[in-house]
Design a protein around this motif. Structure first.
Motif, short mmCIF file in Angstrom:
data_model
loop_
_atom_site.label_atom_id
_atom_site.label_comp_id
_atom_site.label_asym_id
_atom_site.label_seq_id
_atom_site.Cartn_x
_atom_site.Cartn_y
_atom_site.Cartn_z
N GLU A 114 0.83 -1.21 0.00
CA GLU A 114 0.00 0.00 0.00
C GLU A 114 0.86 1.25 0.00
O GLU A 114 0.57 2.23 -0.70
CB GLU A 114 -0.93 -0.01 1.22
N GLY A 115 1.95 1.25 0.78
CA GLY A 115 2.85 2.39 0.78
C GLY A 115 3.50 2.58 -0.58
O GLY A 115 3.63 3.71 -1.07
N LEU A 116 3.87 1.47 -1.21
CA LEU A 116 4.46 1.55 -2.54
C LEU A 116 3.45 2.07 -3.56
O LEU A 116 3.81 2.85 -4.45
CB LEU A 116 4.97 0.17 -2.95
N ARG A 117 2.18 1.67 -3.41
CA ARG A 117 1.15 2.18 -4.31
C ARG A 117 1.03 3.70 -4.16
O ARG A 117 0.89 4.43 -5.16
CB ARG A 117 -0.20 1.53 -4.00
N ARG A 118 1.09 4.20 -2.94
CA ARG A 118 1.01 5.65 -2.72
C ARG A 118 2.18 6.36 -3.40
O ARG A 118 2.01 7.44 -3.98
CB ARG A 118 1.01 5.95 -1.23
N ILE A 119 3.37 5.76 -3.32
CA ILE A 119 4.53 6.36 -3.99
C ILE A 119 4.33 6.37 -5.50
O ILE A 119 4.57 7.38 -6.17
CB ILE A 119 5.81 5.56 -3.63
N VAL A 120 3.88 5.24 -6.05
CA VAL A 120 3.67 5.14 -7.50
C VAL A 120 2.65 6.17 -7.96
O VAL A 120 2.85 6.86 -8.98
CB VAL A 120 3.22 3.71 -7.87
N GLU A 121 1.56 6.30 -7.24
CA GLU A 121 0.52 7.25 -7.65
C GLU A 121 1.01 8.68 -7.51
O GLU A 121 0.63 9.55 -8.31
CB GLU A 121 -0.75 7.00 -6.85
N HIS A 122 1.84 8.95 -6.52
CA HIS A 122 2.40 10.29 -6.40
C HIS A 122 3.32 10.60 -7.57
O HIS A 122 3.27 11.70 -8.15
CB HIS A 122 3.17 10.42 -5.08
N THR B 197 3.29 9.25 -10.57
CA THR B 197 2.61 9.26 -11.86
C THR B 197 1.50 10.30 -11.93
O THR B 197 0.88 10.48 -12.98
CB THR B 197 2.02 7.87 -12.18
N GLY B 198 1.26 10.99 -10.82
CA GLY B 198 0.35 12.13 -10.85
C GLY B 198 -1.13 11.83 -10.75
O GLY B 198 -1.94 12.70 -11.10
N GLY B 199 -1.51 10.65 -10.29
CA GLY B 199 -2.93 10.37 -10.17
C GLY B 199 -3.20 8.98 -9.67
O GLY B 199 -2.28 8.17 -9.53
N PRO B 200 -4.46 8.68 -9.38
CA PRO B 200 -4.81 7.35 -8.88
C PRO B 200 -4.55 6.27 -9.92
O PRO B 200 -4.84 6.44 -11.10
CB PRO B 200 -6.30 7.47 -8.55
N GLY B 201 -4.04 5.14 -9.45
CA GLY B 201 -3.73 4.05 -10.37
C GLY B 201 -4.75 2.93 -10.35
O GLY B 201 -4.69 2.02 -11.18
N GLY B 202 -5.69 2.99 -9.38
CA GLY B 202 -6.75 2.00 -9.33
C GLY B 202 -6.23 0.60 -9.06
O GLY B 202 -5.17 0.39 -8.47
N GLU B 203 -6.99 -0.38 -9.54
CA GLU B 203 -6.66 -1.78 -9.31
C GLU B 203 -5.34 -2.17 -9.98
O GLU B 203 -4.62 -3.03 -9.49
CB GLU B 203 -7.78 -2.68 -9.82
N LEU C 199 0.11 3.66 -16.56
CA LEU C 199 -0.68 4.50 -15.67
C LEU C 199 -0.80 5.92 -16.23
O LEU C 199 -1.86 6.54 -16.15
CB LEU C 199 -0.06 4.53 -14.28
N THR C 200 0.28 6.43 -16.78
CA THR C 200 0.25 7.78 -17.36
C THR C 200 -0.69 7.83 -18.55
O THR C 200 -1.47 8.78 -18.71
CB THR C 200 1.66 8.20 -17.79
N ALA C 201 -0.66 6.80 -19.39
CA ALA C 201 -1.54 6.76 -20.55
C ALA C 201 -3.00 6.68 -20.13
O ALA C 201 -3.89 7.31 -20.73
CB ALA C 201 -1.18 5.56 -21.44
N ALA C 202 -3.28 5.91 -19.07
CA ALA C 202 -4.67 5.76 -18.61
C ALA C 202 -5.21 7.07 -18.06
O ALA C 202 -6.41 7.35 -18.19
CB ALA C 202 -4.74 4.68 -17.53
N GLN C 203 -4.34 7.89 -17.49
CA GLN C 203 -4.79 9.16 -16.93
C GLN C 203 -4.95 10.23 -18.02
O GLN C 203 -5.64 11.22 -17.83
CB GLN C 203 -3.79 9.64 -15.88
#
Length: 217
Positions: free
Chosen positions: A146-154, A156-162, A212-216
Motif C-alpha cells: 500500500e505504501g508503494l502504491r502511494r509512492i507510484v501514484e504520487h 505518476t500524478g494520479g490514482p492508479g486503481g486496481e 498509468l500515465t496513458a490511462a490518466q
C-alpha cells in the motif's frame, strides 16, 4: 506489540518493560535470540540458551516471555516493524520530492534490512511462525504494498486503481522472494543478484509508469 486476544491464543508477552533496566534486559534477550537463530538455527533456540547468550538469569526471561514461541513472536514482530517503518520513510521522501530513483532506493533499503536481520532470515526461511506472526507477516506485506502504491501514484500524478494495487503487490512478492534467497544462510550475499533484481523491477516500473500515465491521459 500487543498481547494476543484470540481465545486460546498464547500470550505473546507477559508484561511490557517499563524501567530502563528492564528494557535493556529485553534488548539483550532479543539480541541473543537473533544471534542464536542466525548462527545455530531454530532448534538451538531454548530459553536456557538465550539466557546464557544474553548473560541474564533464565528466570528473568520468563518475566516477559512465557515460552520460546513468545520470544520468537516478539523478535518476528520487531523485524516486521522495521520493514513498515522503512516504507513510511520512503513515502515521506517521495512526497517531499527526494525519491529520484524509486527502484534502486527501495531495493537498497530493503536489502540492508534483510542483511542486518540474519535471525529473521533464519526464522522466515524455516517458516517457524506462529499463526499470529504469519498473519502479521501478511499484514506487513500488504502495508508495504500500500505504501508503494502511494509512492507510484504520487510519481505518476494520479490514482492508479486496481492496476497499481495489483502491480505493487507483485513487486513486494517478487522482491521478498529474491531477497530471501540472496540473504538466507550464513555466507556472503550474492549482490550481483540484487543488481539483477533492480534491473528486473526497473523494467517493470517503466512499463507500469507508461501504462498509468496513458490511462490518466
Amino acid at each position: 506489540m500487543t498481547e494476543a486476544t484470540e481465545p486460546g491464543a498464547r500470550p505473546r508477552v507477559r508484561r511490557q518493560p517499563q524501567q530502563a533496566r528492564s528494557r535493556a534486559r529485553v534488548e539483550a534477550i532479543l539480541g541473543a535470540a537473533d544471534r542464536i537463530l542466525s548462527q545455530e538455527g531454530y532448534e538451538a533456540l531454548t530459553m536456557r540458551r538465550v539466557a546464557e547468550d544474553a548473560g541474564v538469569p533464565v528466570g528473568s526471561i520468563y518475566q516477559f516471555y512465557p515460552d520460546k514461541g513468545a520470544v520468537v513472536d516478539a523478535l518476528g514482530q520487531r523485524y516486521l516493524e522495521a520493514f513498515e517503518a522503512a516504507i513510511d520513510e520512503l513515502v515521506e521522501r517521495a512526497v517531499a520530492g527526494e525519491l529520484t530513483d524509486l527502484v534502486g532506493t527501495m531495493v537498497d533499503v530493503y536489502s540492508e534490512l534483510f542483511r542486518s536481520q540474519p535471525g529473521g532470515m533464519a526464522l522466515w526461511a524455516g517458516r517457524h511462525l506462529s499463526p499470529e506472526l504469519a498473519r502479521a507477516d501478511e499484514a506487513s506485506n500488504a502495508l508495504i504494498a500500500e505504501g508503494l502504491r502511494r509512492i507510484v501514484e504520487h510519481l505518476t500524478g494520479g490514482p492508479g486503481g486496481e492496476r497499481a494495487r495489483r502491480a505493487t503487490r507483485m513487486v513486494v512478492w517478487a522482491a521478498n522472494a529474491v531477497l530471501h534467497e540472496v540473504f538466507k544462510g550464513g555466507g556472503e550475499p550474492d549482490l550481483e543478484t540484487v543488481d539483477e533484481l533492480k534491473r528486473m523491477l526497473e523494467g517493470y516500473w517503466e512499463d507500469l509508469r507508461d501504462r498509468l500515465t496513458a490511462a490518466q491521459g
